[in-house]
Motif scaffolding. Structure first.
Motif, PDB file in Angstrom:
ATOM      1  N   TYR A 128      27.722 -63.721 -74.776  1.00  0.00           N
ATOM      2  CA  TYR A 128      26.634 -63.201 -75.595  1.00  0.00           C
ATOM      3  C   TYR A 128      26.133 -61.917 -74.970  1.00  0.00           C
ATOM      4  O   TYR A 128      25.980 -61.841 -73.743  1.00  0.00           O
ATOM      5  CB  TYR A 128      25.495 -64.231 -75.657  1.00  0.00           C
ATOM      6  CG  TYR A 128      24.284 -63.771 -76.425  1.00  0.00           C
ATOM      7  CD1 TYR A 128      24.243 -63.882 -77.808  1.00  0.00           C
ATOM      8  CD2 TYR A 128      23.182 -63.235 -75.776  1.00  0.00           C
ATOM      9  CE1 TYR A 128      23.122 -63.472 -78.527  1.00  0.00           C
ATOM     10  CE2 TYR A 128      22.059 -62.826 -76.476  1.00  0.00           C
ATOM     11  CZ  TYR A 128      22.034 -62.943 -77.853  1.00  0.00           C
ATOM     12  OH  TYR A 128      20.927 -62.542 -78.552  1.00  0.00           O
ATOM     13  N   ALA A 129      25.878 -60.912 -75.771  1.00  0.00           N
ATOM     14  CA  ALA A 129      25.262 -59.665 -75.310  1.00  0.00           C
ATOM     15  C   ALA A 129      24.329 -59.166 -76.399  1.00  0.00           C
ATOM     16  O   ALA A 129      24.678 -59.206 -77.583  1.00  0.00           O
ATOM     17  CB  ALA A 129      26.328 -58.618 -74.998  1.00  0.00           C
ATOM     18  N   TRP A 130      23.151 -58.726 -76.012  1.00  0.00           N
ATOM     19  CA  TRP A 130      22.181 -58.216 -76.961  1.00  0.00           C
ATOM     20  C   TRP A 130      21.637 -56.899 -76.438  1.00  0.00           C
ATOM     21  O   TRP A 130      21.268 -56.792 -75.272  1.00  0.00           O
ATOM     22  CB  TRP A 130      21.029 -59.198 -77.153  1.00  0.00           C
ATOM     23  CG  TRP A 130      20.037 -58.698 -78.140  1.00  0.00           C
ATOM     24  CD1 TRP A 130      18.844 -58.094 -77.885  1.00  0.00           C
ATOM     25  CD2 TRP A 130      20.185 -58.709 -79.555  1.00  0.00           C
ATOM     26  NE1 TRP A 130      18.233 -57.751 -79.045  1.00  0.00           N
ATOM     27  CE2 TRP A 130      19.041 -58.104 -80.105  1.00  0.00           C
ATOM     28  CE3 TRP A 130      21.172 -59.161 -80.431  1.00  0.00           C
ATOM     29  CZ2 TRP A 130      18.854 -57.952 -81.466  1.00  0.00           C
ATOM     30  CZ3 TRP A 130      20.981 -59.014 -81.785  1.00  0.00           C
ATOM     31  CH2 TRP A 130      19.828 -58.414 -82.294  1.00  0.00           C
ATOM     32  N   GLN A 131      21.568 -55.903 -77.328  1.00  0.00           N
ATOM     33  CA  GLN A 131      20.972 -54.613 -76.994  1.00  0.00           C
ATOM     34  C   GLN A 131      19.883 -54.322 -78.013  1.00  0.00           C
ATOM     35  O   GLN A 131      20.127 -54.362 -79.220  1.00  0.00           O
ATOM     36  CB  GLN A 131      22.034 -53.511 -77.012  1.00  0.00           C
ATOM     37  CG  GLN A 131      21.482 -52.158 -76.640  1.00  0.00           C
ATOM     38  CD  GLN A 131      22.577 -51.109 -76.524  1.00  0.00           C
ATOM     39  OE1 GLN A 131      23.755 -51.386 -76.687  1.00  0.00           O
ATOM     40  NE2 GLN A 131      22.169 -49.892 -76.224  1.00  0.00           N
ATOM     41  N   TRP A 132      18.671 -54.028 -77.525  1.00  0.00           N
ATOM     42  CA  TRP A 132      17.559 -53.746 -78.414  1.00  0.00           C
ATOM     43  C   TRP A 132      17.615 -52.311 -78.912  1.00  0.00           C
ATOM     44  O   TRP A 132      18.057 -51.414 -78.202  1.00  0.00           O
ATOM     45  CB  TRP A 132      16.226 -53.957 -77.696  1.00  0.00           C
ATOM     46  CG  TRP A 132      15.842 -55.378 -77.552  1.00  0.00           C
ATOM     47  CD1 TRP A 132      15.198 -56.150 -78.476  1.00  0.00           C
ATOM     48  CD2 TRP A 132      16.073 -56.235 -76.429  1.00  0.00           C
ATOM     49  NE1 TRP A 132      15.019 -57.424 -77.995  1.00  0.00           N
ATOM     50  CE2 TRP A 132      15.540 -57.501 -76.734  1.00  0.00           C
ATOM     51  CE3 TRP A 132      16.673 -56.051 -75.192  1.00  0.00           C
ATOM     52  CZ2 TRP A 132      15.595 -58.568 -75.864  1.00  0.00           C
ATOM     53  CZ3 TRP A 132      16.734 -57.114 -74.316  1.00  0.00           C
ATOM     54  CH2 TRP A 132      16.200 -58.360 -74.647  1.00  0.00           C
ATOM     55  N   MET A 133      17.144 -52.125 -80.119  1.00  0.00           N
ATOM     56  CA  MET A 133      16.943 -50.773 -80.650  1.00  0.00           C
ATOM     57  C   MET A 133      15.789 -50.144 -79.869  1.00  0.00           C
ATOM     58  O   MET A 133      14.898 -50.867 -79.385  1.00  0.00           O
ATOM     59  CB  MET A 133      16.603 -50.834 -82.146  1.00  0.00           C
ATOM     60  CG  MET A 133      17.726 -51.420 -82.997  1.00  0.00           C
ATOM     61  SD  MET A 133      19.238 -50.451 -82.943  1.00  0.00           S
ATOM     62  CE  MET A 133      18.719 -48.978 -83.790  1.00  0.00           C
ATOM     63  N   PRO A 134      15.760 -48.809 -79.726  1.00  0.00           N
ATOM     64  CA  PRO A 134      14.718 -48.174 -78.901  1.00  0.00           C
ATOM     65  C   PRO A 134      13.290 -48.570 -79.241  1.00  0.00           C
ATOM     66  O   PRO A 134      12.486 -48.769 -78.344  1.00  0.00           O
ATOM     67  CB  PRO A 134      14.958 -46.679 -79.137  1.00  0.00           C
ATOM     68  CG  PRO A 134      16.430 -46.595 -79.401  1.00  0.00           C
ATOM     69  CD  PRO A 134      16.747 -47.840 -80.205  1.00  0.00           C
TER      70      PRO A 134
END
Length: 169
Positions: A128-134
Protein backbone atom coordinates in the motif's frame (compact mmCIF):
# COMPACT_ATOMS: atom_id res chain seq x y z
CA UNK A 1 13.01 19.51 2.63
CA UNK A 2 11.39 16.09 2.35
CA UNK A 3 12.55 13.29 4.65
CA UNK A 4 11.80 9.57 4.68
CA UNK A 5 11.95 7.11 7.58
CA UNK A 6 11.39 3.31 7.69
CA UNK A 7 10.42 0.95 10.52
CA UNK A 8 13.82 -0.57 11.07
CA UNK A 9 17.51 0.10 10.76
CA UNK A 10 18.64 1.34 7.38
CA UNK A 11 19.97 -1.41 5.10
CA UNK A 12 23.70 -1.75 4.60
CA UNK A 13 24.89 -5.13 3.28
CA UNK A 14 21.46 -6.76 3.68
CA UNK A 15 18.00 -5.84 2.39
CA UNK A 16 15.59 -3.63 4.32
CA UNK A 17 14.43 -5.63 7.34
CA UNK A 18 10.80 -6.40 8.07
CA UNK A 19 9.47 -6.08 11.63
CA UNK A 20 7.02 -8.60 13.15
CA UNK A 21 3.63 -7.19 14.07
CA UNK A 22 2.69 -9.56 16.91
CA UNK A 23 -0.94 -10.48 17.67
CA UNK A 24 -2.19 -7.29 19.35
CA UNK A 25 -2.05 -3.63 18.39
CA UNK A 26 1.56 -2.59 17.86
CA UNK A 27 3.25 0.63 16.81
CA UNK A 28 5.51 -0.28 13.91
CA UNK A 29 6.94 3.21 13.35
CA UNK A 30 6.76 6.37 15.45
CA UNK A 31 7.91 9.91 14.64
CA UNK A 32 8.19 12.47 17.44
CA UNK A 33 7.94 16.12 16.46
CA UNK A 34 10.08 18.57 18.44
CA UNK A 35 8.48 21.37 20.44
CA UNK A 36 9.56 23.85 17.74
CA UNK A 37 8.35 22.12 14.57
CA UNK A 38 5.39 20.42 12.95
CA UNK A 39 5.63 17.93 10.12
CA UNK A 40 3.49 17.80 7.01
CA UNK A 41 2.86 14.34 5.63
CA UNK A 42 3.63 13.82 1.96
CA UNK A 43 3.15 10.04 1.60
CA UNK A 44 3.25 6.78 3.51
CA UNK A 45 2.95 3.08 2.88
CA UNK A 46 3.71 -0.49 3.85
CA UNK A 47 4.43 -3.94 2.52
CA UNK A 48 3.34 -7.09 4.34
CA UNK A 49 5.07 -10.39 3.63
CA UNK A 50 1.89 -12.47 4.13
CA UNK A 51 -1.82 -12.08 4.79
CA UNK A 52 -2.70 -12.06 8.51
CA UNK A 53 -4.44 -15.07 10.12
CA UNK A 54 -7.52 -12.91 10.78
CA UNK A 55 -8.55 -9.60 9.23
CA UNK A 56 -6.20 -6.84 10.34
CA UNK A 57 -5.73 -3.11 10.02
CA UNK A 58 -2.76 -0.80 9.47
CA UNK A 59 -3.40 2.77 10.58
CA UNK A 60 -1.62 6.11 10.44
CA UNK A 61 -2.46 8.48 13.27
CA UNK A 62 -1.27 11.31 15.49
CA UNK A 63 -1.28 10.70 19.25
CA UNK A 64 -0.47 12.71 22.35
CA UNK A 65 1.40 9.86 24.09
CA UNK A 66 4.50 8.00 22.94
CA UNK A 67 4.91 4.28 22.61
CA UNK A 68 8.14 2.75 23.89
CA UNK A 69 10.12 1.93 20.76
CA UNK A 70 13.56 0.92 19.53
CA UNK A 71 15.16 4.33 19.03
CA UNK A 72 16.05 5.39 15.51
CA UNK A 73 19.46 6.93 14.89
CA UNK A 74 19.75 10.19 12.98
CA UNK A 75 20.94 8.33 9.85
CA UNK A 76 17.61 6.46 9.90
CA UNK A 77 15.72 9.68 9.16
CA UNK A 78 16.91 10.34 5.64
CA UNK A 79 16.80 13.70 3.94
CA UNK A 80 15.82 13.04 0.32
CA UNK A 81 18.12 15.93 -0.66
CA UNK A 82 21.69 14.64 -0.16
CA UNK A 83 22.86 18.20 0.57
CA UNK A 84 20.03 19.05 2.95
CA UNK A 85 20.16 19.38 6.74
CA UNK A 86 19.45 16.60 9.23
CA UNK A 87 15.90 16.27 10.48
CA UNK A 88 14.88 17.92 13.74
CA UNK A 89 12.70 14.96 14.83
CA UNK A 90 13.26 13.99 18.45
CA UNK A 91 15.10 10.65 18.69
CA UNK A 92 14.89 8.16 21.55
CA UNK A 93 13.02 5.19 22.97
CA UNK A 94 10.00 7.34 23.80
CA UNK A 95 10.33 9.42 20.62
CA UNK A 96 11.25 8.48 17.03
CA UNK A 97 11.72 4.76 16.55
CA UNK A 98 10.18 1.47 15.54
CA UNK A 99 8.74 -1.85 16.81
CA UNK A 100 7.06 -0.83 20.06
CA UNK A 101 7.34 -2.88 23.23
CA UNK A 102 4.71 -0.80 25.08
CA UNK A 103 1.90 1.23 23.52
CA UNK A 104 1.19 3.83 26.19
CA UNK A 105 -2.35 5.15 26.59
CA UNK A 106 -3.21 7.93 24.14
CA UNK A 107 -6.05 10.19 25.25
CA UNK A 108 -6.27 12.18 22.02
CA UNK A 109 -5.62 10.98 18.50
CA UNK A 110 -6.24 12.03 14.91
CA UNK A 111 -6.54 9.33 12.25
CA UNK A 112 -5.01 10.18 8.86
CA UNK A 113 -5.51 6.83 7.12
CA UNK A 114 -6.49 3.23 7.89
CA UNK A 115 -6.13 0.20 5.63
CA UNK A 116 -7.82 -3.19 6.07
CA UNK A 117 -5.86 -6.37 5.47
CA UNK A 118 -8.02 -9.35 4.56
CA UNK A 119 -6.97 -12.70 6.04
CA UNK A 120 -7.65 -14.48 2.75
CA UNK A 121 -4.56 -14.32 0.54
CA UNK A 122 -5.29 -12.34 -2.60
CA UNK A 123 -8.37 -10.52 -1.27
CA UNK A 124 -6.43 -7.37 -0.37
CA UNK A 125 -3.14 -6.02 -1.57
CA UNK A 126 -0.15 -6.64 0.71
CA UNK A 127 1.45 -3.45 -0.58
CA UNK A 128 0.00 0.00 0.00
CA UNK A 129 1.24 3.51 -0.78
CA UNK A 130 -0.62 6.78 -0.41
CA UNK A 131 0.44 10.26 -1.51
CA UNK A 132 -1.60 13.30 -0.49
CA UNK A 133 -2.43 16.12 -2.85
CA UNK A 134 -0.67 19.37 -1.79
CA UNK A 135 -3.80 20.98 -0.32
CA UNK A 136 -4.82 17.78 1.55
CA UNK A 137 -1.57 17.01 3.40
CA UNK A 138 -2.10 16.41 7.12
CA UNK A 139 0.04 18.29 9.61
CA UNK A 140 1.27 16.63 12.79
CA UNK A 141 1.42 19.19 15.59
CA UNK A 142 4.56 20.09 17.53
CA UNK A 143 5.29 17.83 20.51
CA UNK A 144 3.09 15.03 19.14
CA UNK A 145 3.68 11.54 17.79
CA UNK A 146 2.90 10.13 14.37
CA UNK A 147 2.41 6.38 14.51
CA UNK A 148 1.98 3.59 12.01
CA UNK A 149 0.15 0.90 14.01
CA UNK A 150 -0.70 -2.63 12.99
CA UNK A 151 -3.38 -4.86 14.47
CA UNK A 152 -3.19 -8.49 13.34
CA UNK A 153 -5.23 -10.29 16.00
CA UNK A 154 -4.35 -13.97 15.57
CA UNK A 155 -1.13 -14.25 13.59
CA UNK A 156 1.77 -11.83 13.44
CA UNK A 157 3.09 -10.88 10.02
CA UNK A 158 6.30 -9.24 8.84
CA UNK A 159 5.78 -5.62 7.83
CA UNK A 160 7.90 -2.89 6.29
CA UNK A 161 6.45 0.62 6.54
CA UNK A 162 7.63 4.12 5.76
CA UNK A 163 6.60 7.76 6.01
CA UNK A 164 7.71 10.66 3.85
CA UNK A 165 7.29 14.14 5.37
CA UNK A 166 8.59 17.68 5.43
CA UNK A 167 9.25 19.83 8.46
CA UNK A 168 7.30 23.07 8.73
CA UNK A 169 7.77 25.98 11.12
Amino acid sequence: MPYQVWNGPMPTTAAQQAVATGTTIKTMLQLATPSTRQIQLLSWGFTADDAPGADGVIELLQTDVAATVTAHVSAGVQNLDPNGPASLLTLGSSATGYTATAEGTPTASRVFDAVSLDSVAGNSSLTYAWQWMPDERPIVAASRFLRVRATTPTTGIDLRCWVCFQEVG
